[in-house]
Write a protein that holds these residues in place. Structure first.
Motif, mmCIF file in Angstrom:
data_model
loop_
_atom_site.group_PDB
_atom_site.id
_atom_site.type_symbol
_atom_site.label_atom_id
_atom_site.label_comp_id
_atom_site.label_asym_id
_atom_site.label_seq_id
_atom_site.Cartn_x
_atom_site.Cartn_y
_atom_site.Cartn_z
ATOM 1 N N TRP A 74 -0.373 0.887 -10.492
ATOM 2 C CA TRP A 74 -1.239 0.846 -9.309
ATOM 3 C C TRP A 74 -2.177 -0.352 -9.356
ATOM 4 C CZ3 TRP A 74 -6.561 1.329 -8.565
ATOM 5 C CH2 TRP A 74 -6.985 1.666 -7.266
ATOM 6 N N SER A 75 -2.805 -0.565 -10.489
ATOM 7 C CA SER A 75 -3.761 -1.672 -10.602
ATOM 8 C C SER A 75 -3.051 -3.020 -10.592
ATOM 9 C CB SER A 75 -4.616 -1.521 -11.867
ATOM 10 O OG SER A 75 -3.813 -1.463 -13.034
ATOM 11 N N GLU A 134 0.823 -1.209 0.000
ATOM 12 C CA GLU A 134 0.000 0.000 0.000
ATOM 13 C C GLU A 134 0.861 1.266 0.000
ATOM 14 O OE1 GLU A 134 -4.175 1.261 2.111
ATOM 15 O OE2 GLU A 134 -2.598 0.421 3.383
ATOM 16 N N MET A 194 1.684 1.896 -3.500
ATOM 17 C CA MET A 194 0.476 2.294 -4.219
ATOM 18 C C MET A 194 0.104 3.741 -3.930
ATOM 19 S SD MET A 194 -1.868 -1.158 -3.993
ATOM 20 C CE MET A 194 -3.196 -0.426 -4.966
ATOM 21 N N LYS A 195 0.369 4.204 -2.714
ATOM 22 C CA LYS A 195 0.085 5.596 -2.378
ATOM 23 C C LYS A 195 0.965 6.548 -3.173
ATOM 24 C CE LYS A 195 -1.787 4.934 2.281
ATOM 25 N NZ LYS A 195 -1.553 5.135 3.746
ATOM 26 N N MET A 227 2.071 5.944 -6.157
ATOM 27 C CA MET A 227 1.494 5.924 -7.502
ATOM 28 C C MET A 227 0.215 6.750 -7.562
ATOM 29 S SD MET A 227 2.025 1.855 -8.131
ATOM 30 C CE MET A 227 3.661 1.119 -8.204
ATOM 31 N N TRP A 228 -0.588 6.676 -6.489
ATOM 32 C CA TRP A 228 -1.841 7.420 -6.492
ATOM 33 C C TRP A 228 -1.598 8.923 -6.481
ATOM 34 C CZ3 TRP A 228 -6.398 5.894 -7.919
ATOM 35 C CH2 TRP A 228 -7.495 6.728 -7.699
#
Length: 291
Positions: A204-205, A171, A174-175, A177-178
């Motif tokens: 991310w996906s 995560e 992923m953050k 990337m977000w």
């Protein structure tokens, strides 16, 4: 990251010499072989040692990275890198650090780090690669040009996919990337180009597929799904394609099982106030995209 097509704007970040140096790596390993017709020429130990040695020299670093990538792609290098991967990782990190190398060098180095993680496989070594590289990859995502950002996003996805020990570590990547995907959520990240946006959504996906049976708070997913749905109407085809994949993965992996489990009971519930906050917006989005 598989099926994503790279937008022309990405390649515009290089001049012609940079582009040639990235795309013509296939001859590097054979050139090295011809140049060293000795009894050691077929020894991967010899080749890797020469590459690592050349990575110390700025004038030979790009050539060494290309030769290293050829070796990764043509051979099983784990037996030769088991005790060298930290040294190799340090050299590659130097090529990514701000101001240390050219965009070409940073792209090649990030690709090498990803292949290094794949080579060592899951376990403590891959986890160390992820931990050591994460701060430098994060800075490159913020400060690099588009080509560097795309290469680094791919690298980050790979090293996290292989090296993360738990969902919290995944995560964290992923953050990052977000912050690229939804740039308004971060003051330190500028609005991305279409090519970078598509790369970030795909990365991310890709990591989202590892969510498994982790804790899922559907209320927290309403906003991300809503934003991804807006990207389905983006002017750029690669962005729309990446967003479509992401939305599909969200519904299939994150909330699919829970929806099927709770759908009948919630749908038959007359009192709207008794339904969870996520039910109405997520069902509305589901109907909109016809999943």
């Amino acid at each position: 990251m598989g099926r994503r097509k790279q937008n022309k704007s990405t390649t515009d970040q290089f001049d012609s010499s940079d582009t040639d140096s990235i795309t013509s790596t296939s001859t590097g390993f054979s050139d090295l072989t011809l140049a060293h017709e000795t009894e050691n020429v077929n020894s991967l130990d010899f080749v890797i040692d020469k590459c690592i040695e050349s990575l110390d020299n700025k004038s030979t670093r790009v050539k060494a990275l290309k030769e290293l990538l050829d070796a990764f792609e043509g051979h099983v290098l784990f037996p030769y890198l088991e005790n060298r991967y930290v040294t190799l990782l340090d050299h590659c990190m130097n090529s990514i650090k701000k101001g240390k190398g050219s965009p070409t060098e940073a792209c090649l180095a990030s690709r090498a780090i990803g292949l290094l993680a794949v080579t060592v496989g899951t376990g403590s070594s891959a986890h160390e690669i992820m931990e050591q590289s994460l701060p430098h990859l994060e800075r490159a995502i913020v400060s690099g040009n588009d080509a560097v950002k795309i290469s680094v996003l791919d690298c980050l996805a790979i090293v996290t996919f292989i090296g993360a020990n738990n969902w919290d570590e995944t995560e964290k990547s992923m953050k990052l990337m977000w912050e690229i995907i939804h740039s308004k959520s971060s003051l330190k990240v500028s609005r991305p180009s279409s090519a970078v946006l598509a790369a970030a959504v795909s990365a991310w996906s890709f990591l989202l597929t590892t969510i498994g049976g982790c804790r899922i708070d559907l209320d927290s997913w309403v906003e991300p799904i809503s934003f991804l749905c807006t990207l389905l109407e983006n002017d750029d085809r690669t962005v729309r394609f990446a967003a479509g994949e992401a939305v599909t993965i969200v519904f299939e992996t994150v909330i699919g099982n829970r929806l099927s489990y709770e759908m009948s009971d919630l749908a038959d519930l007359d009192n709207e106030q008794l339904k969870p906050k996520w039910f109405k917006p997520i069902m509305s989005l589901k109907a909109k995209i016809k999943i």
